[in-house]
Motif scaffolding. Structure first.
Motif, mmCIF file in Angstrom:
data_model
loop_
_atom_site.group_PDB
_atom_site.id
_atom_site.type_symbol
_atom_site.label_atom_id
_atom_site.label_comp_id
_atom_site.label_asym_id
_atom_site.label_seq_id
_atom_site.Cartn_x
_atom_site.Cartn_y
_atom_site.Cartn_z
ATOM 1 N N TYR A 143 -7.058 -2.243 5.851
ATOM 2 C CA TYR A 143 -7.427 -0.860 6.098
ATOM 3 C C TYR A 143 -8.347 -0.788 7.305
ATOM 4 C CZ TYR A 143 -5.742 -0.526 1.320
ATOM 5 O OH TYR A 143 -4.965 -0.616 0.197
ATOM 6 N N GLU A 144 -8.235 0.286 8.061
ATOM 7 C CA GLU A 144 -9.141 0.506 9.188
ATOM 8 C C GLU A 144 -9.224 1.997 9.459
ATOM 9 O OE1 GLU A 144 -7.665 -1.490 12.634
ATOM 10 O OE2 GLU A 144 -5.764 -0.429 12.601
ATOM 11 N N TYR A 145 -10.328 2.380 10.096
ATOM 12 C CA TYR A 145 -10.481 3.773 10.497
ATOM 13 C C TYR A 145 -9.689 4.013 11.774
ATOM 14 C CZ TYR A 145 -14.190 4.612 7.134
ATOM 15 O OH TYR A 145 -14.894 4.773 5.982
ATOM 16 N N GLY A 146 -8.960 5.119 11.808
ATOM 17 C CA GLY A 146 -8.213 5.487 12.998
ATOM 18 C C GLY A 146 -9.042 6.394 13.894
ATOM 19 N N VAL A 147 -8.485 6.730 15.037
ATOM 20 C CA VAL A 147 -9.177 7.630 15.972
ATOM 21 C C VAL A 147 -9.362 9.014 15.368
ATOM 22 C CG1 VAL A 147 -8.444 6.369 18.031
ATOM 23 C CG2 VAL A 147 -7.008 8.210 17.132
ATOM 24 N N ASP A 148 -8.616 9.324 14.314
ATOM 25 C CA ASP A 148 -8.740 10.606 13.619
ATOM 26 C C ASP A 148 -9.785 10.564 12.502
ATOM 27 O OD1 ASP A 148 -7.449 8.929 11.874
ATOM 28 O OD2 ASP A 148 -5.687 10.213 11.613
ATOM 29 N N ASP A 149 -10.557 9.454 12.436
ATOM 30 C CA ASP A 149 -11.583 9.237 11.401
ATOM 31 C C ASP A 149 -11.011 9.168 9.987
ATOM 32 O OD1 ASP A 149 -13.741 8.983 13.160
ATOM 33 O OD2 ASP A 149 -14.052 11.150 13.215
ATOM 34 N N GLU A 150 -9.729 8.945 9.878
ATOM 35 C CA GLU A 150 -9.078 8.737 8.591
ATOM 36 C C GLU A 150 -8.858 7.242 8.390
ATOM 37 O OE1 GLU A 150 -8.146 11.112 6.313
ATOM 38 O OE2 GLU A 150 -9.044 12.656 7.588
ATOM 39 N N ILE A 151 -8.767 6.831 7.132
ATOM 40 C CA ILE A 151 -8.486 5.433 6.826
ATOM 41 C C ILE A 151 -6.976 5.230 6.850
ATOM 42 C CG2 ILE A 151 -8.639 3.623 5.075
ATOM 43 C CD1 ILE A 151 -11.234 4.925 4.129
ATOM 44 N N HIS A 152 -6.543 4.204 7.581
ATOM 45 C CA HIS A 152 -5.124 3.882 7.703
ATOM 46 C C HIS A 152 -4.862 2.518 7.079
ATOM 47 C CE1 HIS A 152 -4.265 7.206 10.477
ATOM 48 N NE2 HIS A 152 -5.524 7.033 10.828
ATOM 49 N N GLN A 153 -3.751 2.427 6.353
ATOM 50 C CA GLN A 153 -3.379 1.206 5.664
ATOM 51 C C GLN A 153 -2.264 0.489 6.427
ATOM 52 O OE1 GLN A 153 -0.755 1.428 2.180
ATOM 53 N NE2 GLN A 153 -2.329 0.289 1.058
ATOM 54 N N THR A 154 -2.399 -0.830 6.519
ATOM 55 C CA THR A 154 -1.340 -1.680 7.056
ATOM 56 C C THR A 154 -0.859 -2.574 5.930
ATOM 57 O OG1 THR A 154 -2.352 -1.682 9.245
ATOM 58 C CG2 THR A 154 -0.757 -3.425 8.782
ATOM 59 N N LEU A 155 0.438 -2.679 5.788
ATOM 60 C CA LEU A 155 1.046 -3.483 4.735
ATOM 61 C C LEU A 155 1.928 -4.545 5.377
ATOM 62 C CD1 LEU A 155 2.165 -3.978 1.791
ATOM 63 C CD2 LEU A 155 3.820 -2.200 2.323
ATOM 64 N N VAL A 156 1.730 -5.799 4.946
ATOM 65 C CA VAL A 156 2.561 -6.902 5.440
ATOM 66 C C VAL A 156 3.184 -7.597 4.235
ATOM 67 C CG1 VAL A 156 2.622 -9.079 6.695
ATOM 68 C CG2 VAL A 156 1.114 -7.233 7.469
ATOM 69 N N ASP A 157 4.511 -7.505 4.132
ATOM 70 C CA ASP A 157 5.247 -8.219 3.077
ATOM 71 C C ASP A 157 5.632 -9.599 3.592
ATOM 72 O OD1 ASP A 157 5.442 -6.320 0.962
ATOM 73 O OD2 ASP A 157 6.931 -5.213 2.117
ATOM 74 N N ASP A 158 5.248 -10.627 2.867
ATOM 75 C CA ASP A 158 5.647 -11.995 3.193
ATOM 76 C C ASP A 158 6.635 -12.437 2.125
ATOM 77 O OD1 ASP A 158 5.930 -14.647 3.799
ATOM 78 O OD2 ASP A 158 3.788 -15.033 4.030
ATOM 79 N N ASN A 159 7.919 -12.167 2.349
ATOM 80 C CA ASN A 159 8.953 -12.442 1.356
ATOM 81 C C ASN A 159 9.672 -13.768 1.577
ATOM 82 O OD1 ASN A 159 8.637 -10.043 -0.169
ATOM 83 N ND2 ASN A 159 9.666 -8.921 1.458
ATOM 84 N N ASP A 160 9.097 -14.608 2.428
ATOM 85 C CA ASP A 160 9.666 -15.927 2.673
ATOM 86 C C ASP A 160 9.180 -16.866 1.562
ATOM 87 O OD1 ASP A 160 10.830 -18.183 3.772
ATOM 88 O OD2 ASP A 160 9.273 -18.438 5.301
ATOM 89 N N ARG A 161 9.998 -17.034 0.533
ATOM 90 C CA ARG A 161 9.603 -17.864 -0.612
ATOM 91 C C ARG A 161 9.332 -19.283 -0.155
ATOM 92 N NH1 ARG A 161 13.122 -16.215 -5.803
ATOM 93 N NH2 ARG A 161 12.965 -13.970 -5.572
ATOM 94 N N ARG A 162 8.130 -19.782 -0.502
ATOM 95 C CA ARG A 162 7.791 -21.144 -0.091
ATOM 96 C C ARG A 162 6.645 -21.704 -0.918
ATOM 97 N NH1 ARG A 162 5.995 -17.518 3.512
ATOM 98 N NH2 ARG A 162 3.917 -17.732 4.392
ATOM 99 N N PHE A 163 6.564 -23.020 -0.904
ATOM 100 C CA PHE A 163 5.578 -23.760 -1.678
ATOM 101 C C PHE A 163 4.155 -23.502 -1.178
ATOM 102 C CE2 PHE A 163 3.185 -27.745 -2.464
ATOM 103 C CZ PHE A 163 3.143 -27.659 -3.845
ATOM 104 N N GLU A 164 3.976 -23.306 0.119
ATOM 105 C CA GLU A 164 2.622 -23.110 0.666
ATOM 106 C C GLU A 164 1.937 -21.889 0.047
ATOM 107 O OE1 GLU A 164 4.977 -25.641 3.228
ATOM 108 O OE2 GLU A 164 5.351 -23.572 2.578
ATOM 109 N N LEU A 165 2.685 -20.834 -0.194
ATOM 110 C CA LEU A 165 2.085 -19.661 -0.843
ATOM 111 C C LEU A 165 1.754 -19.954 -2.304
ATOM 112 C CD1 LEU A 165 4.164 -16.696 0.607
ATOM 113 C CD2 LEU A 165 1.832 -17.368 1.190
ATOM 114 N N TRP A 166 2.575 -20.758 -2.952
ATOM 115 C CA TRP A 166 2.295 -21.188 -4.330
ATOM 116 C C TRP A 166 0.949 -21.918 -4.354
ATOM 117 C CZ3 TRP A 166 4.994 -21.119 -9.097
ATOM 118 C CH2 TRP A 166 4.508 -21.993 -10.065
#
Length: 62
Positions: free
Chosen positions: A24-47
């Motif tokens: 989350y971060e504040y935008g130039v409009d003084d509103e909070i903006h959300q960024t979403l990152v999906d990491d759907n690459d199934r792998r052992f390192e995330l486990w």
């Protein structure tokens, strides 16, 4: 500002996980903006990362 990371264990054999990160971060409009990152690459390192996080939480708890 807050952020959030969610690991999801999807297999036990082979051991695989995926993740979703929210930031989350504040935008130039003084509103909070959300960024979403999906990491759907199934792998052992995330486990491994998920279990390391859980182990640290249990250590703090106990």
């Amino acid at each position: 500002m807050i952020d959030n990371l969610c690991f999801m264990l999807v297999n036990n054999d082979p051991k695989e996980a995926i993740a979703v990160r929210f930031s989350y971060e504040y935008g130039v409009d003084d509103e909070i903006h959300q960024t979403l990152v999906d990491d759907n690459d199934r792998r052992f390192e995330l486990w491994e990362a998920d279990l390391a996080w859980a182990q640290a939480m249990f250590k703090d708890f106990l």
